[in-house]
Design an enzyme around this catalytic site. Structure first.
Site, PDB file in Angstrom:
ATOM      1  N   ASP A 150     -66.529  36.913 -41.715  1.00  0.00           N
ATOM      2  CA  ASP A 150     -66.492  37.340 -40.054  1.00  0.00           C
ATOM      3  C   ASP A 150     -65.411  36.457 -39.421  1.00  0.00           C
ATOM      4  O   ASP A 150     -65.839  35.384 -38.819  1.00  0.00           O
ATOM      5  CB  ASP A 150     -67.730  37.391 -39.493  1.00  0.00           C
ATOM      6  CG  ASP A 150     -67.561  38.185 -38.115  1.00  0.00           C
ATOM      7  OD1 ASP A 150     -66.428  38.754 -37.906  1.00  0.00           O
ATOM      8  OD2 ASP A 150     -68.499  38.114 -37.318  1.00  0.00           O
ATOM      9  N   LYS A 210     -68.657  39.445 -47.295  1.00  0.00           N
ATOM     10  CA  LYS A 210     -67.742  39.575 -46.122  1.00  0.00           C
ATOM     11  C   LYS A 210     -67.582  38.448 -45.170  1.00  0.00           C
ATOM     12  O   LYS A 210     -68.515  38.194 -44.482  1.00  0.00           O
ATOM     13  CB  LYS A 210     -68.092  41.064 -45.725  1.00  0.00           C
ATOM     14  CG  LYS A 210     -67.241  41.483 -44.530  1.00  0.00           C
ATOM     15  CD  LYS A 210     -67.706  42.655 -43.927  1.00  0.00           C
ATOM     16  CE  LYS A 210     -66.396  43.270 -43.009  1.00  0.00           C
ATOM     17  NZ  LYS A 210     -66.033  42.423 -41.909  1.00  0.00           N
ATOM     18  N   GLU A 252     -72.712  39.395 -42.795  1.00  0.00           N
ATOM     19  CA  GLU A 252     -72.435  40.586 -42.265  1.00  0.00           C
ATOM     20  C   GLU A 252     -72.251  41.691 -43.071  1.00  0.00           C
ATOM     21  O   GLU A 252     -72.485  42.733 -42.827  1.00  0.00           O
ATOM     22  CB  GLU A 252     -70.855  40.462 -41.600  1.00  0.00           C
ATOM     23  CG  GLU A 252     -70.325  41.464 -40.917  1.00  0.00           C
ATOM     24  CD  GLU A 252     -68.899  41.508 -40.192  1.00  0.00           C
ATOM     25  OE1 GLU A 252     -68.226  42.227 -39.474  1.00  0.00           O
ATOM     26  OE2 GLU A 252     -68.292  40.515 -40.790  1.00  0.00           O
TER      27      GLU A 252
END
Length: 354
Positions: free
Chosen positions: A66, A64, A206
């Protein structure tokens, strides 16, 4: 016992060989198959938040990232870079635009995330914001890298109705893995979801994204894509701040609110995550919005300055207290309106709960 009848050859006499119809030469005046019109914009597919990774062979996993969700449109007339909300940010990412022009494709729409990496190779939202001049800034970012994770349109063909595995196959042929270019492939990781999440959290990432390989590209948050976070991170409205002469920008603590139906609810404050630069920029933004009375009940605050609830702060936190306040919160940066920033919505009690 009666024997079943003998099948007859389809549309043929039994004693004649099967032959296809003679091929006719193509008429040069006949037009080619029409190409799919290239959409001006595609509403993005969004990941649904889950607490645990899904199980099953149909799920593909990625890191993921960011940053800012972007779509890169490549056309013979040029390249456009659009934010999640459809705003044109082409001029703000010159390196990404230049790299898109070098890709071996005439028309395409790439879906991905613009990020800036820290010294450990992790995407850092704060560094991305600084490279763009802060919230509301107009600076161009030459540090940003576009991590492509989907291909929605390719050489005249709309791929949104095609399953993810086929879209990824085409994307991997267009954007090679690795390298130092401004457009890179967000690689799928072959691993068990639970193991991958644990490793991602150990490395300070994250979280991870899970995607259904068999799914078509559907706009909205429908569950085809899932996000599993190591820590919670959401957008909250700034409704004021507490003064401090010992802190960066004179900000001791930001006062935050979430949505609950049509109302705002105070959810506590955050006093960490600032540096001198981010606090100074934030203070300038807040001082333009000062009001006399708080927009939401924050309880008794002796040294507070209240502001119109216009600014959305991205806040990282570990949990909620029993009385509905954020625990171990840390400020990450301000979200842009062009990024379709979403304010955290508290659950409303159902009729059965009341």
């Amino acid at each position: 016992m009666r024997k079943p009848p003998k099948p007859k050859p389809l549309l043929q006499d039994a004693d004649k060989p099967v032959q296809s119809r003679p091929r006719k030469p193509r008429n040069p005046a006949q037009p080619n198959l029409p190409l799919d019109p290239m959409p001006d914009r595609v509403d993005p597919c969004l990941a649904l938040l889950k607490t645990k990774p899904p199980k099953g062979r149909q799920w593909a996993f990625e890191v993921k990232w960011d940053g800012y969700r972007l779509a890169v449109h490549i056309e013979p007339s040029g390249v456009r870079v659009l934010t999640r909300g459809g705003h044109d940010w082409t001029d703000r990412f010159p390196s990404i635009v230049a790299q898109a022009k070098r890709l071996s494709v005439s028309t395409a729409i790439l879906d991905g995330e613009a990020v800036v990496f820290d010294e450990q190779g992790r995407s850092d939202f704060g560094k991305l914001q600084q490279s763009l001049g802060g919230r509301g800034g107009k600076r161009t970012s030459r540090e940003a890298v576009f991590l492509a994770f989907d291909l929605l349109y390719f050489d005249g063909r709309d791929l949104t109705g095609t399953e993810l595995s086929a879209r990824r196959h085409l994307l991997e042929g267009l954007v090679p893995a690795g390298g130092e270019d401004a457009i890179r492939l967000s690689e799928e990781i072959e691993a068990d979801g639970d193991v991958l999440l644990r490793i991602a959290c150990e490395h300070g990432l994250e979280g991870i994204i899970a995607k259904d390989r068999n799914s078509t590209y559907r706009s909205g948050r429908l569950g085809d894509w899932l996000k599993i976070k190591c820590v919670q991170s959401d957008g909250f409205l700034i409704v004021g701040y507490e003064k401090s002469t010992a802190s960066f920008g004179g900000i001791g603590r930001l006062l935050l609110a979430a949505r609950k139906g049509d109302e705002l609810v105070y959810v506590g404050g955050v006093g960490t995550g600032f540096n001198e630069r981010s606090a100074g920029e934030l203070r300038k933004q807040m001082d333009k919005l000062i009001i006399g009375k708080p927009a939401v009940d924050t309880g008794r605050k002796r040294i507070a300055v209240f502001v119109l609830p216009k600014l959305i702060a991205e806040i990282e936190y570990r949990a909620w207290t029993h009385d509905g306040k954020l625990r171990h919160a840390s400020y990450k940066g301000l979200r842009e309106a062009q990024d379709n920033a979403v304010v955290y919505a508290l659950e409303q009690p159902s009729i059965s709960d009341t």
